[in-house]
Write a protein that holds these residues in place. Sequence first.
Motif, PDB file in Angstrom:
ATOM      1  N   ARG A 150      34.714  32.874  39.653  1.00 21.67           N
ATOM      2  CA  ARG A 150      35.297  32.572  40.952  1.00 21.67           C
ATOM      3  C   ARG A 150      36.436  33.542  41.239  1.00 21.67           C
ATOM      4  NH1 ARG A 150      36.622  26.266  41.043  1.00 21.67           N
ATOM      5  NH2 ARG A 150      37.201  26.840  43.186  1.00 21.67           N
ATOM      6  N   LYS A 174      51.166  30.748  46.179  1.00 24.33           N
ATOM      7  CA  LYS A 174      49.818  31.042  45.696  1.00 24.33           C
ATOM      8  C   LYS A 174      49.811  31.398  44.217  1.00 24.33           C
ATOM      9  CE  LYS A 174      45.647  33.704  46.599  1.00 24.33           C
ATOM     10  NZ  LYS A 174      44.949  34.668  47.460  1.00 24.33           N
ATOM     11  N   SER A 197      44.953  27.580  49.228  1.00 24.58           N
ATOM     12  CA  SER A 197      45.300  28.538  48.175  1.00 24.58           C
ATOM     13  C   SER A 197      46.774  28.928  48.198  1.00 24.58           C
ATOM     14  CB  SER A 197      44.433  29.799  48.290  1.00 24.58           C
ATOM     15  OG  SER A 197      44.749  30.532  49.460  1.00 24.58           O
ATOM     16  N   LYS A 198      47.417  28.815  49.359  1.00 26.10           N
ATOM     17  CA  LYS A 198      48.841  29.147  49.461  1.00 26.10           C
ATOM     18  C   LYS A 198      49.734  27.980  49.049  1.00 26.10           C
ATOM     19  CE  LYS A 198      48.172  33.287  51.226  1.00 26.10           C
ATOM     20  NZ  LYS A 198      48.507  34.522  50.480  1.00 26.10           N
ATOM     21  N   THR A 220      41.435  43.415  44.035  1.00 25.25           N
ATOM     22  CA  THR A 220      40.787  42.403  43.202  1.00 25.25           C
ATOM     23  C   THR A 220      39.414  42.938  42.813  1.00 25.25           C
ATOM     24  OG1 THR A 220      41.863  40.591  44.407  1.00 25.25           O
ATOM     25  CG2 THR A 220      39.940  40.020  43.088  1.00 25.25           C
ATOM     26  N   ARG A 234      36.480  42.133  42.913  1.00 25.07           N
ATOM     27  CA  ARG A 234      35.692  41.051  43.502  1.00 25.07           C
ATOM     28  C   ARG A 234      34.218  41.100  43.096  1.00 25.07           C
ATOM     29  NH1 ARG A 234      37.187  37.986  47.685  1.00 25.07           N
ATOM     30  NH2 ARG A 234      38.890  39.451  48.050  1.00 25.07           N
ATOM     31  N   SER A 244      38.910  33.186  43.323  1.00 19.24           N
ATOM     32  CA  SER A 244      40.188  32.481  43.424  1.00 19.24           C
ATOM     33  C   SER A 244      40.682  31.972  42.072  1.00 19.24           C
ATOM     34  CB  SER A 244      40.062  31.304  44.398  1.00 19.24           C
ATOM     35  OG  SER A 244      39.058  30.401  43.959  1.00 19.24           O
ATOM     36  N   HIS A 245      39.762  31.796  41.122  1.00 18.20           N
ATOM     37  CA  HIS A 245      40.106  31.358  39.764  1.00 18.20           C
ATOM     38  C   HIS A 245      39.313  32.226  38.787  1.00 18.20           C
ATOM     39  CE1 HIS A 245      41.150  27.806  42.160  1.00 18.20           C
ATOM     40  NE2 HIS A 245      41.988  27.482  41.199  1.00 18.20           N
ATOM     41  N   ARG A 284      47.774  32.865  40.781  1.00 21.33           N
ATOM     42  CA  ARG A 284      46.823  33.942  40.472  1.00 21.33           C
ATOM     43  C   ARG A 284      46.778  34.984  41.593  1.00 21.33           C
ATOM     44  NH1 ARG A 284      45.142  29.149  38.963  1.00 21.33           N
ATOM     45  NH2 ARG A 284      44.310  28.784  41.044  1.00 21.33           N
ATOM     46  N   GLU A 285      47.909  35.245  42.193  1.00 15.58           N
ATOM     47  CA  GLU A 285      48.020  36.273  43.239  1.00 15.58           C
ATOM     48  C   GLU A 285      48.043  37.639  42.558  1.00 15.58           C
ATOM     49  OE1 GLU A 285      47.753  37.076  46.628  1.00 15.58           O
ATOM     50  OE2 GLU A 285      49.554  35.983  47.220  1.00 15.58           O
TER      51      GLU A 285
END
Length: 389
Positions: A137, A299, A227-228, A126, A128, A139-140, A301-302
């Motif tokens: 974000r 999940k 998230s899962k 990712t 990050r 996660s998003h 957007r994995e």
Amino acid sequence: MASIGVIYPRLTAFGGAEAVCLTIVDALRTEHDVELITATPPRTRELSTELVGTEFTLNYRELDVDVTVPGRVTNLLGTVSGNNFDLVTKSLFIRRVRAIAPEYDLLVSVRDDVSLPQPTLQYVHTPRLALLAAGRRVSHPDRSEKSTVRRIYNHICTTLAGHNPPSVHNDVLLTNSDWTRSLTREFYGPDVDIRTVYPPVTLSEFNPVQWDRRENGFVTIGRVCPSKRTLRTIKIVSELRDRGFDTHLHVIGTVGDSPYADSVYDVAAERDFVSLEGEVKRATLVELLTTHRYGIHGKEREPFGMSVVEMVGAGMIPFVPSGAGPAEILDGEDALIYDSLEDAVTLAEAVLENPDVQASLRSSLPDPNKNYGPDRFKTSVAEAVEELV
């Protein structure tokens, strides 16, 4: 023979990222002088045998990451914002790596994106730091971070890590999916060498049971957390049962201690068709996957989704959220890719009620050994290294 430092902050857990790290070391150790650069002593022998299938001695260099001074500020911000203090530790670790970088012919980073003072091979799960520096974000990725405190915290951490996109123009970036490659390209531009190299997934231990001898049940894999989408997965199976299907669900993964986990415990306790397996041994996971017909990945957007590859390799039919890595693994098979809870139930119903559809899907799913085998991965990494040394 080149001197290569493989960067990984903490090699102590069993997971996909750790498997990637050890496979890279295994791919390079016979032709080069390889040293793991880490912040904690690794569980080398146990990890290498479990994740790579090969037991080898790993040379490592432990960096002392002192978070005392900057940590007083960032720890407070991290606590207030709800962010994990681990981010500042990783940022300071990268800062220490920058200081010793000239001691190596090549550095190989095996987690998130980094900015180092010399050409580097990066395996990006990712991007990050790029996301955090841009106020997005993790996660998003398509959403901005609204919390001012979190934005300040993230800015401090990315600054400590020396985040500087122009410095990677001479690097080679390998990403775990086309989805991650596109996201990474958004931040680093069109001129950076970014390639998709799917991570290694070992499937030799899977010996799928004949379809008509399998249980008509579902398996989901992943830590029980928001998230899962564990509660949504339970709801999907519950609604299928309401529609007359005799099916059940096994939830594999750490449950932990949190309000969300408590909710999952409560919901599962009221439904005898839900089994919270918790963490299981590898042999148990393999048995559950090879003896059940269906999988659900929750999940969204994995970036990749190693468990989806394992489901396909085990002979299952998996249902996955739209977009990102899992849908890519299934080669965009519309019959298995859902947009919502209601969509997932409708798609699953169409499959469960029709044996012909089941047979067609099983025969059309991509061969996971072709795209995700360890030998393919090692070759791609070795070729990229030769271009840089």
